[in-house]
Design a protein around this motif. Structure first.
Motif, short mmCIF file in Angstrom:
data_model
loop_
_atom_site.label_atom_id
_atom_site.label_comp_id
_atom_site.label_asym_id
_atom_site.label_seq_id
_atom_site.Cartn_x
_atom_site.Cartn_y
_atom_site.Cartn_z
N ALA A 71 0.82 -1.21 0.00
CA ALA A 71 0.00 0.00 0.00
C ALA A 71 0.85 1.26 0.00
N GLN A 72 2.18 1.10 0.03
CA GLN A 72 3.04 2.27 -0.08
C GLN A 72 2.96 2.86 -1.49
N MET A 73 2.53 2.04 -2.47
CA MET A 73 2.39 2.53 -3.84
C MET A 73 0.91 2.65 -4.25
N LEU A 74 0.11 1.71 -3.84
CA LEU A 74 -1.33 1.72 -4.14
C LEU A 74 -2.08 1.52 -2.84
N PRO A 75 -3.26 2.12 -2.69
CA PRO A 75 -4.05 1.83 -1.49
C PRO A 75 -4.33 0.33 -1.42
N GLY A 76 -4.40 -0.19 -0.21
CA GLY A 76 -4.63 -1.62 -0.08
C GLY A 76 -5.47 -1.98 1.12
N VAL A 77 -6.08 -3.16 1.03
CA VAL A 77 -6.87 -3.72 2.12
C VAL A 77 -6.40 -5.16 2.34
N ILE A 78 -6.72 -5.67 3.52
CA ILE A 78 -6.64 -7.12 3.74
C ILE A 78 -8.08 -7.59 3.72
N LEU A 79 -8.41 -8.40 2.73
CA LEU A 79 -9.76 -8.95 2.59
C LEU A 79 -9.83 -10.27 3.34
N GLU A 134 -15.03 -9.10 5.18
CA GLU A 134 -14.50 -8.05 6.04
C GLU A 134 -13.21 -7.56 5.42
N ILE A 135 -12.95 -6.26 5.59
CA ILE A 135 -11.66 -5.73 5.16
C ILE A 135 -10.99 -5.03 6.34
N SER A 136 -9.68 -5.04 6.30
CA SER A 136 -8.89 -4.21 7.20
C SER A 136 -8.44 -3.03 6.35
N TRP A 137 -8.91 -1.84 6.71
CA TRP A 137 -8.63 -0.62 5.94
C TRP A 137 -8.06 0.41 6.90
N LYS A 138 -6.78 0.73 6.70
CA LYS A 138 -6.10 1.72 7.53
C LYS A 138 -6.23 1.39 9.02
N GLY A 139 -6.12 0.10 9.34
CA GLY A 139 -6.14 -0.34 10.73
C GLY A 139 -7.52 -0.62 11.29
N ALA A 140 -8.58 -0.33 10.54
CA ALA A 140 -9.95 -0.58 11.02
C ALA A 140 -10.53 -1.80 10.32
N ASP A 141 -11.21 -2.65 11.08
CA ASP A 141 -11.91 -3.80 10.50
C ASP A 141 -13.32 -3.37 10.14
N ILE A 142 -13.71 -3.59 8.88
CA ILE A 142 -14.99 -3.11 8.36
C ILE A 142 -15.72 -4.25 7.69
N ALA A 143 -16.97 -4.49 8.11
CA ALA A 143 -17.83 -5.49 7.47
C ALA A 143 -18.32 -4.92 6.14
N VAL A 144 -18.19 -5.72 5.08
CA VAL A 144 -18.56 -5.26 3.74
C VAL A 144 -19.36 -6.34 3.02
N THR A 145 -20.04 -5.90 1.97
CA THR A 145 -20.69 -6.82 1.02
C THR A 145 -20.12 -6.51 -0.35
N ALA A 146 -19.74 -7.56 -1.07
CA ALA A 146 -19.13 -7.41 -2.39
C ALA A 146 -20.17 -7.64 -3.48
N ARG A 147 -20.01 -6.89 -4.57
CA ARG A 147 -20.87 -7.06 -5.73
C ARG A 147 -20.00 -7.02 -6.98
N LEU A 183 -17.01 -3.07 -3.03
CA LEU A 183 -17.27 -3.43 -1.65
C LEU A 183 -17.96 -2.26 -0.98
N GLN A 184 -19.07 -2.54 -0.33
CA GLN A 184 -19.79 -1.49 0.41
C GLN A 184 -19.95 -1.93 1.85
N ARG A 185 -19.90 -0.95 2.74
CA ARG A 185 -20.08 -1.23 4.16
C ARG A 185 -21.43 -1.88 4.40
N ARG A 186 -21.42 -2.89 5.27
CA ARG A 186 -22.68 -3.49 5.72
C ARG A 186 -23.19 -2.69 6.90
N SER A 187 -24.52 -2.49 6.98
CA SER A 187 -25.04 -1.74 8.12
C SER A 187 -25.36 -2.65 9.29
#
Length: 156
Positions: free
Chosen positions: A43-51, A102-115, A152-156
């Motif tokens: 992610a030093q070159m491109l933004p990245g997540v851990i899926l 779920e993704i780890s984005w900038k240190g936060a774990d976020i529940a997502v739904t993929a389409r 990927l969108q956040r799940r509510s």
């Protein structure tokens, strides 16, 4: 420091496509674990997540470090380029079978739904992806399959 254009040229080569899938994810997972989710090396070159997705066949949790394109609406675009290799990456099959992840984005774990994006929506996003990271054009030209693109969108 290596410039962005140089990195793009290197990442477009067939040699990179052979080596990168074995080296980069392992390094990303290790650095992510050691920094408690604060750093993804690539992610030093491109933004990245851990899926973290559910395996399509195994049902087991699978962790994949991935480049992403963050969107202004708060969603993320994931690209199943597999570095321009012939087959779809396994994580794409996982998301097709089990879209909740779920993704780890900038240190936060976020529940997502993929389409999976298709048709005009995919075409519009693909144009933006080529501006965001031009080597995606080289990856697509190298393979017969259509590279899968997910939102990927956040799940509510």
């Amino acid at each position: 420091m290596i410039g962005e254009k140089t990195v793009q040229r290197i990442s477009s080569t067939r040699g990179f496509a052979k080596v990168a899938p074995h080296v980069i994810p392992a390094l990303d997972r290790a650095v992510h674990r050691l920094t408690r989710g604060r750093v993804i090396l690539s992610a030093q070159m491109l933004p990245g997540v851990i899926l973290t997705s559910t395996g399509a066949r195994s049902g087991q949790a699978r962790r994949s470090p991935l480049a992403c394109m963050p969107e202004e609406d708060g969603s993320w675009i994931l690209i199943g380029s597999n570095f321009g290799r012939p087959g779809h990456p396994a994580w794409t099959a996982n998301l097709l079978a089990h879209p909740d992840a779920e993704i780890s984005w900038k240190g936060a774990d976020i529940a997502v739904t993929a389409r999976l994006l298709e048709g005009e929506e995919r075409a519009a996003v693909w144009k933006r992806l080529l501006v965001f990271w031009p080597p995606y054009a080289t990856y697509q030209a190298r393979v017969e399959r259509e590279i899968r693109v997910f939102r990927l969108q956040r799940r509510s």
